[in-house]
Design an enzyme around this catalytic site. Structure first.
Site, mmCIF file in Angstrom:
data_model
loop_
_atom_site.group_PDB
_atom_site.id
_atom_site.type_symbol
_atom_site.label_atom_id
_atom_site.label_comp_id
_atom_site.label_asym_id
_atom_site.label_seq_id
_atom_site.Cartn_x
_atom_site.Cartn_y
_atom_site.Cartn_z
ATOM 1 N N ASP A 51 45.822 32.839 39.864
ATOM 2 C CA ASP A 51 45.788 32.858 40.313
ATOM 3 C C ASP A 51 47.750 32.832 40.242
ATOM 4 O O ASP A 51 48.289 32.301 39.350
ATOM 5 C CB ASP A 51 45.976 32.107 41.845
ATOM 6 C CG ASP A 51 47.228 31.540 42.708
ATOM 7 O OD1 ASP A 51 47.873 32.535 43.026
ATOM 8 O OD2 ASP A 51 46.898 30.253 43.597
ATOM 9 N N ASN A 80 50.499 33.079 42.195
ATOM 10 C CA ASN A 80 51.765 32.670 43.374
ATOM 11 C C ASN A 80 50.876 31.039 44.429
ATOM 12 O O ASN A 80 51.533 31.002 45.263
ATOM 13 C CB ASN A 80 51.847 33.801 44.410
ATOM 14 C CG ASN A 80 50.274 33.928 45.269
ATOM 15 O OD1 ASN A 80 48.716 33.387 45.256
ATOM 16 N ND2 ASN A 80 50.837 34.814 46.243
ATOM 17 N N ASP A 97 45.035 36.748 41.962
ATOM 18 C CA ASP A 97 45.181 37.870 42.573
ATOM 19 C C ASP A 97 45.524 38.960 41.338
ATOM 20 O O ASP A 97 45.492 39.150 40.219
ATOM 21 C CB ASP A 97 46.685 37.653 42.860
ATOM 22 C CG ASP A 97 47.711 36.237 42.656
ATOM 23 O OD1 ASP A 97 47.341 37.032 40.963
ATOM 24 O OD2 ASP A 97 47.777 36.300 42.847
ATOM 25 N N ASP A 131 35.390 48.711 41.493
ATOM 26 C CA ASP A 131 34.060 48.851 41.848
ATOM 27 C C ASP A 131 34.573 48.870 43.528
ATOM 28 O O ASP A 131 35.184 49.299 43.775
ATOM 29 C CB ASP A 131 33.899 47.282 42.342
ATOM 30 C CG ASP A 131 32.662 46.467 42.204
ATOM 31 O OD1 ASP A 131 31.453 47.429 42.848
ATOM 32 O OD2 ASP A 131 32.585 45.718 41.712
ATOM 33 N N ASP A 174 28.661 50.229 43.121
ATOM 34 C CA ASP A 174 27.999 48.366 44.139
ATOM 35 C C ASP A 174 27.128 49.623 44.629
ATOM 36 O O ASP A 174 26.714 50.375 45.847
ATOM 37 C CB ASP A 174 28.722 48.255 45.217
ATOM 38 C CG ASP A 174 28.361 47.281 45.989
ATOM 39 O OD1 ASP A 174 27.901 45.909 45.149
ATOM 40 O OD2 ASP A 174 27.919 46.808 46.719
ATOM 41 N N HIS A 202 29.089 38.693 38.452
ATOM 42 C CA HIS A 202 29.866 38.133 40.026
ATOM 43 C C HIS A 202 28.729 37.868 41.680
ATOM 44 O O HIS A 202 28.668 36.534 41.865
ATOM 45 C CB HIS A 202 30.351 38.527 41.316
ATOM 46 C CG HIS A 202 29.786 39.787 41.600
ATOM 47 N ND1 HIS A 202 30.221 41.052 40.218
ATOM 48 C CD2 HIS A 202 29.636 40.628 42.972
ATOM 49 C CE1 HIS A 202 29.447 42.275 41.428
ATOM 50 N NE2 HIS A 202 29.027 41.671 42.869
ATOM 51 N N ASP A 203 27.318 37.793 40.732
ATOM 52 C CA ASP A 203 25.494 38.005 41.998
ATOM 53 C C ASP A 203 24.994 36.934 40.980
ATOM 54 O O ASP A 203 24.258 36.639 42.074
ATOM 55 C CB ASP A 203 25.472 39.483 42.116
ATOM 56 C CG ASP A 203 26.515 39.956 43.020
ATOM 57 O OD1 ASP A 203 27.111 38.835 44.136
ATOM 58 O OD2 ASP A 203 26.152 41.106 43.481
#
Length: 588
Positions: free
Chosen positions: A36, A38, A44, A113, A221, A356-357
């Site tokens: 991150d 910010n 981000d 992706d 995907d 991520h899964d």
């Protein structure tokens, strides 16, 4: 005993052996959880820019970004409302252009992706499609009336009995036009109708637009769900019911009749004639080895490689991913070995433990307690020495573990939350049991923030993170790993360098050994007269491996213990969770 001879390995054609991604390693970034910039607690693009030197130090060749397109974030960005814009949560298109440039300056490619099986229900295409039955985009999605004789909107009135991956029916009744639309995933993720050529051309134009911005390819995907099994009269078939009214929609959507036609059209319309060095990877749940051969055979011009799910389903019990059962190593060896040999002559493997899964592999197939470091390294050695392109998921190179949340309120994953709600409604599991199931199987295990240092939020953010930081970050973090030359991080660096440099690792034939041993994963890689022996001990106790006298004087290429293992008399004694690679003198 391991044989002291080896069959002569096959020789790739120049076209096959010179493909750049055969010696490459890909790193997956899950932007929401990477860095991150910010202080809003969400990772981000500018945060990724802060860490490009870290990626270069690791040595990876490609960065794959999970979706950062504009999205309502119902499924963390896998529900896209605008394919040609960046969600403000992650930044701007200009930020992405800067990231592309920064990565390219360091010799790293960028793969995006892309989700084209479905969009968000907030995509302008769907807004038009649902507005009326005669809208020009009505047929861009799957719309069907209720079953004949049944009241629309009541259970069982859906056009088919397909169940959603995220539980419940795969059809959502829409009062605007009095019909149902198909969503294999969340109700906010309506499926695109790939039977419509206008849909396909719109998707291809968008893909070309991204390639014109100098990205280097796509990870597609659930791409093998785009062709549904449509009957000649346009109707869709029911499937065997598994849970009350509904059954798995996969039976009617996986590897549909026009899949290969659509993929060849993608290649022809988007990739053909463009610059060299592009990559097209498919996520293909339910694909078999035979499917993999067809999908990745370069002569067919479809995909460069696919993600198979067979090896990450071996510890699933009857109730699915949350019903975790002990892994039988013999099944893992047989599954990965079948893919290795099946794609040997034509096609290519994508190698992965994590994404991520998936839960963190050191917690899943290793020992995330006393032997976390050793088992994380052993798992890396075994995977990276297979034939294929390895994928490293953020934090895997640190040996990050599952989160082990202690409250259901800590979970954010839509699949986990819907599973918990469904089980509570059914009254089958109490909250303590639910926590146990989610701790082992939830996708959130992979989505906790990247652990950069030992500060309160792991160096990920100065604010409150969108999901809790793993409490292990005080001891497991990038700062500590980079500073320790014997760390998991530096083992990954060495494995990546080995793939870059060693043709046996890049191209060598794979031969599985000791298939019935419940503790030892063993195989050879052979290229010409060079041979490597790979051994991994999937247990916390010493294991004696009969390897034959030819390996007594073999050179250690890489291992996860400071000292070489005990050898002699044609045997090697592997320590707890030990992994190693040996090279012997050229075969005569």
């Amino acid at each position: 005993m391991i044989s002291d001879s080896a069959e002569q390995s096959h020789v790739d054609t120049p076209e096959a052996s010179d493909v750049w991604w055969k010696s490459a390693v890909v790193y997956q970034v899950y932007p929401r959880s990477f860095q991150d910039s910010n202080g809003d607690g969400i990772g981000d693009v500018r945060g990724i820019l802060q860490r490009v030197d870290y990626l270069a130090e690791l040595g990876v060749d490609v960065v794959w970004l999970s979706p950062i397109y504009r999205s309502p974030q119902d499924d963390n960005g896998y529900d896209i409302s605008d394919y040609q814009d960046i969600d403000p949560t992650f930044g701007t298109l200009e930020d992405v252009d800067e990231l592309i440039e920064a990565l390219h300056e360091r010799g790293i490619k960028l793969v995006m992706d892309l989700v084209v099986n479905h969009t968000s229900d907030e995509h302008p295409w769907f807004a038009e499609s649902r507005s009326s039955v005669d809208n020009p985009k009505r047929d861009w999605y799957w719309w069907r009336p209720a079953r004949e004789g049944m009241e629309p909107g009541t259970p069982g009135a859906e056009p088919t009995n397909w169940g959603s991956v995220f539980s419940g029916p795969a059809w959502e009744y829409d009062e605007t036009t009095g019909e149902y639309y198909l969503h294999l995933f969340s109700r906010k993720q309506p499926d695109l109708n790939w039977e419509n050529p206008e849909v396909r051309q719109a998707v291809y134009a968008m893909m070309r637009w991204w390639l014109d911005r100098r990205i280097d390819g796509f990870r597609m995907d659930v791409i093998n769900l785009i062709s549904k099994h449509v009957r000649p009269d346009g109707s869709l078939p029911d499937v065997p019911a598994e849970d009350g009214l509904y059954g798995s929609a996969f039976a009617a959507t996986v590897n549909g009749p026009r899949l290969h036609e659509f993929l060849q059209e993608i290649h022809r319309e988007v990739y053909e004639g463009r610059r060299d060095g592009l990559l097209l990877v498919g996520e293909t749940p339910g694909a078999t080895v035979e499917d993999g051969k067809l999908l990745t055979d370069p002569a067919r011009h479809e995909l460069d490689m696919v993600f198979t799910f067979e090896h990450v389903s071996l510890d699933h019990g009857p109730a699915g991913r949350f019903d975790v059962v002990p892994l039988d190593l013999r099944d893992l060896k047989a599954t990965l070995g079948r893919w290795q040999t099946g794609l040997e002559q034509a096609g290519w493997n994508a190698l992965y433990w994590n994404n991520h899964d998936q839960p963190r592999v050191v917690s899943r197939y290793g020992d995330d307690g006393a032997y976390r470091r050793e088992s994380a390294m052993m798992l890396a050695i075994v995977l990276h020495l297979h034939r294929g392109t390895p994928y490293v998921y953020q934090g895997e190179e640190l040996g990050m573990t599952n989160a082990y949340f202690t409250s259901l309120d800590e979970y954010r994953d839509i699949e986990s939350l819907r599973f918990a709600a469904s089980e509570r409604q059914r009254g089958q599991l109490n909250d303590e049991e639910l926590l146990s199931w989610l701790a082992a199987g939830s996708r959130d295990n992979a989505r906790t923030p990247m652990q950069w240092d030992a500060t309160p939020q792991a160096g990920f953010t100065t604010g409150q993170p969108w999901i809790d930081v793993n409490p292990h970050h005080d001891t497991i973090n990038a700062a500590a790993e980079v500073a320790d030359p014997d760390s998991v991080f530096h083992l990954y660096r060495r494995l990546i360098a080995l793939r870059h440099e060693d043709p046996v690792v890049q191209r060598g034939d794979f031969h599985l050994l000791l298939p019935d041993d419940p503790h030892i994963y063993a195989f050879t890689r052979t290229w010409g007269d060079e041979q490597l022996l790979v051994l991994g001990n999937f247990s916390g106790t010493e294991q004696t491996v009969p390897v034959g006298p030819d390996w007594d004087q073999a050179a250690l290429v890489i291992g996860n213990y400071p000292a070489s293992p005990a050898t002699g008399g044609g045997q090697i004694v592997l320590r707890a969770w030990e992994g190693l690679v040996l090279r012997r003198a050229p075969i005569r």
